[in-house]
Enzyme design. Structure first.
Site, PDB file in Angstrom:
ATOM      1  N   ASP A  62     -13.418 -11.809 -14.880  1.00  0.00           N
ATOM      2  CA  ASP A  62     -13.270 -13.253 -14.871  1.00  0.00           C
ATOM      3  C   ASP A  62     -14.019 -13.777 -13.635  1.00  0.00           C
ATOM      4  O   ASP A  62     -14.206 -13.046 -12.662  1.00  0.00           O
ATOM      5  CB  ASP A  62     -11.780 -13.601 -14.811  1.00  0.00           C
ATOM      6  CG  ASP A  62     -11.557 -15.062 -14.551  1.00  0.00           C
ATOM      7  OD1 ASP A  62     -12.084 -15.875 -15.326  1.00  0.00           O
ATOM      8  OD2 ASP A  62     -10.895 -15.391 -13.541  1.00  0.00           O
ATOM      9  N   ASP A  73     -13.806 -17.401 -11.900  1.00  0.00           N
ATOM     10  CA  ASP A  73     -13.140 -18.250 -10.908  1.00  0.00           C
ATOM     11  C   ASP A  73     -11.751 -17.715 -10.569  1.00  0.00           C
ATOM     12  O   ASP A  73     -10.902 -17.565 -11.440  1.00  0.00           O
ATOM     13  CB  ASP A  73     -13.032 -19.685 -11.444  1.00  0.00           C
ATOM     14  CG  ASP A  73     -14.414 -20.248 -11.765  1.00  0.00           C
ATOM     15  OD1 ASP A  73     -15.340 -20.033 -10.966  1.00  0.00           O
ATOM     16  OD2 ASP A  73     -14.558 -20.872 -12.834  1.00  0.00           O
TER      17      ASP A  73
END
Ligand SMILES: [Zn+2]
Length: 525
Positions: free
Chosen positions: A15, A17
């Site tokens: 992922d 952020d």
């Protein structure tokens, strides 16, 4: 020295952020990119280990017009400048209103990344900071590791299959798990006859399958000692040449008193195998030592087992495993410690033998789902009235629902199927159930044997998972899964056989609408 046997993972999906870089909401400005501490070094360790890397990221700021695609690419260029190259960027540009197949928790980005990297989701591990990341990983059949931040909700942490303190910690875990399942010092030449042991029920035996296949790949002959409740599953496993069925009073959930004559007969039976060595597989709360003593008395010269307790002269290979490791990897790691690796062409997944016994019933034709309401341990079964509501909701959504159960569960399956399904309770043995599950779009089931049958057949699972044991250890292995049930309920980690909490809230609160949504996520169209 290079480890032998197939690697556990081909790729790590990350992922963006909150996992790789600080979460700056809707950031379109490269100047605002701040890597999280230790990220560069951690990613470089994955690259050095030969793992491919992809980013899987929801960027709804595109749909919402908060930044342009060009600005996003500038941000990604800056991230690569700071963190090194990624082999692929999988981006969902939609928002929740688009109903796309890629926005996490949907599994689309994981599928895309795996495909682009030339692998399969089950050979990927996804690291992310929120529940959506874990749900997307599981729905694709990938491994998930959560790295919580202050914004991660407690229920997301409770539901996660594995939790690491940060990205470097997740990388430690990925590399440690891979090393654990591959022997660094492989054996020279094949072993002769190896006695492998896995007592307990069908699911436990199925989860040990990869470990047994590793032993079989390096042995002339494999004999499996199992309990009466695991016998039917043992017959479905590849690599087993002989099955010895014997209840062990220190393993059984409702044990008979120890009978000295029975122990003498068992010792004589074990001696008759004439094994060159034994590998005793156990779960984390079981002891291998009582059997190791009988194996010694039976004259087995080399014995390998997992034991935190001091084994004295009972074990030649005393292996130890940290908590939280998936059961199939726990078994594979013992096989590796004993010097056995899965052969090239095999991989760490559950499998059944290709020549299954002829079924007592034919596989149903057409498109259907299976709901299996029973469980070998009562605390892990969803209440019958809730299962009936789930069947009714699935039928109302247009599904043909078959309800399965063992011969002792006919009353239960009749009651549940009356809500809109077809009752198949008691009509099949385990091999017959395998045929039915193999043809299903999806299996709705608790944490019990058929969930692992589905994993071995590649059938997606809606897992109604009571948190009495850790999900990361007992989840359906490497098959698309949606986890439902309250992961933070008071029964968590109690290992209770009967639910200790009035009303069985961990599973009685499962919303049938969420089961319908889970089926859509796992088996769209
Ligand atoms: Zn999307």
């Amino acid at each position: 020295m290079k480890p032998s046997g197939p690697a556990l993972y081909d790729a790590v999906l990350l992922d963006r952020d909150g996992t790789l870089v600080e979460d700056v909401p809707y950031n379109g400005d490269p100047e605002k990119v701040r890597p999280l501490p230790g990220a560069r070094e951690a990613l470089d360790r994955l690259r050095a280990a030969g793992l491919r890397l992809a980013v899987v990221t929801n960027q709804s700021g595109l749909a919402r017009g908060y930044f342009t695609e060009r600005e996003m690419h500038a941000v990604h260029a800056r991230i690569e400048e700071l963190l090194g190259p990624f082999d692929h960027w999988a981006v969902c540009p939609h928002d929740d209103t688009d109903g796309c197949a890629c926005r996490k928790p949907a599994p689309g980005l994981v599928h895309e990344a795996a495909r682009t990297l030339g692998t399969a989701p089950r050979r990927c591990v996804l690291v992310g900071d929120i529940g959506r990341d874990m749900a997307a990983a599981l729905a694709a059949g990938a491994t998930g590791i959560l790295v919580p931040t202050p914004v991660t909700r407690p229920e997301e942490v409770a539901e996660a299959p594995a939790v690491a303190r940060d990205l470097p910690g997740a990388v430690d875990e990925i590399l440690r798990r891979d090393r654990a399942v591959r022997p660094v010092v492989p054996r020279t030449g094949r072993a002769g006859t190896v006695l492998v042991v896995r007592s307990d029920s069908a699911g436990d035996v199925l989860l040990t399958g990869p470990g047994i296949r590793a032993v079989a790949a390096g042995a002339e002959r494999v004999a499996l000692l199992c309990g009466p409740r695991g016998r039917a599953a043992a017959e479905l496993l590849p690599g087993v040449d002989e099955i010895i069925e014997w209840p062990l009073p220190w393993i059984d959930g409702s044990p008979e008193p120890v009978d000295p004559d029975d122990m003498r007969r068992l010792t004589a039976r074990l001696a008759a195998v004439d094994a060159d060595e034994a590998v005793v597989f156990t779960s984390f709360h079981q002891s291998a030592l009582p059997l190791a003593l009988l194996l010694r008395m039976a004259g087995v010269p080399r014995i390998s087992a997992i034991s935190d307790d001091y084994p004295g002269s009972l074990l030649d290979v005393r292996h130890r495993v940290p908590v939280g490791v998936p059961e199939p990897e726990r078994a594979l790691s013992l096989a590796a410690a004993a010097g056995f690796a899965l052969p090239a062409g095999d991989e760490p997944v559950l499998r059944l033998r290709a020549d299954l016994p002829a079924p007592a019933v034919d596989r149903p034709a057409g498109d259907y789902l299976v709901v299996h309401p029973g469980a070998s341990v009562p605390a892990r079964a969803c209440p019958p009235e809730r299962c009936a509501e789930i069947v009714a909701a699935l039928a109302a959504d247009g599904h043909r629902v078959l309800v399965t159960g063992g011969p002792g569960e006919r009353e239960l399956t009749a009651r549940v199927a009356a809500a809109g399904g077809t009752d198949l309770g008691g009509t099949t043995d385990l091999a017959g159930l395998a045929r039915i599950v193999a043809g299903a779009r999806c299996l709705v089931v608790g944490n019990t044997g058929p969930a692992h049958l589905a994993a071995a057949l590649g059938t997606p699972v809606v897992s109604l998972f009571a948190p009495t044991v850790p999900f990361g250890q007992w989840a359906p292995y490497r098959v698309p899964t949606v986890r439902l049930g309250d992961a933070g309920a008071a029964c968590r980690d109690t290992r209770a056989a009967r639910c200790p909490v009035a009303g069985h809230p961990c599973l009685s609160g499962v919303d049938p609408a969420r089961v319908v949504a889970a089926v859509r996520r796992l088996a769209p169209g």
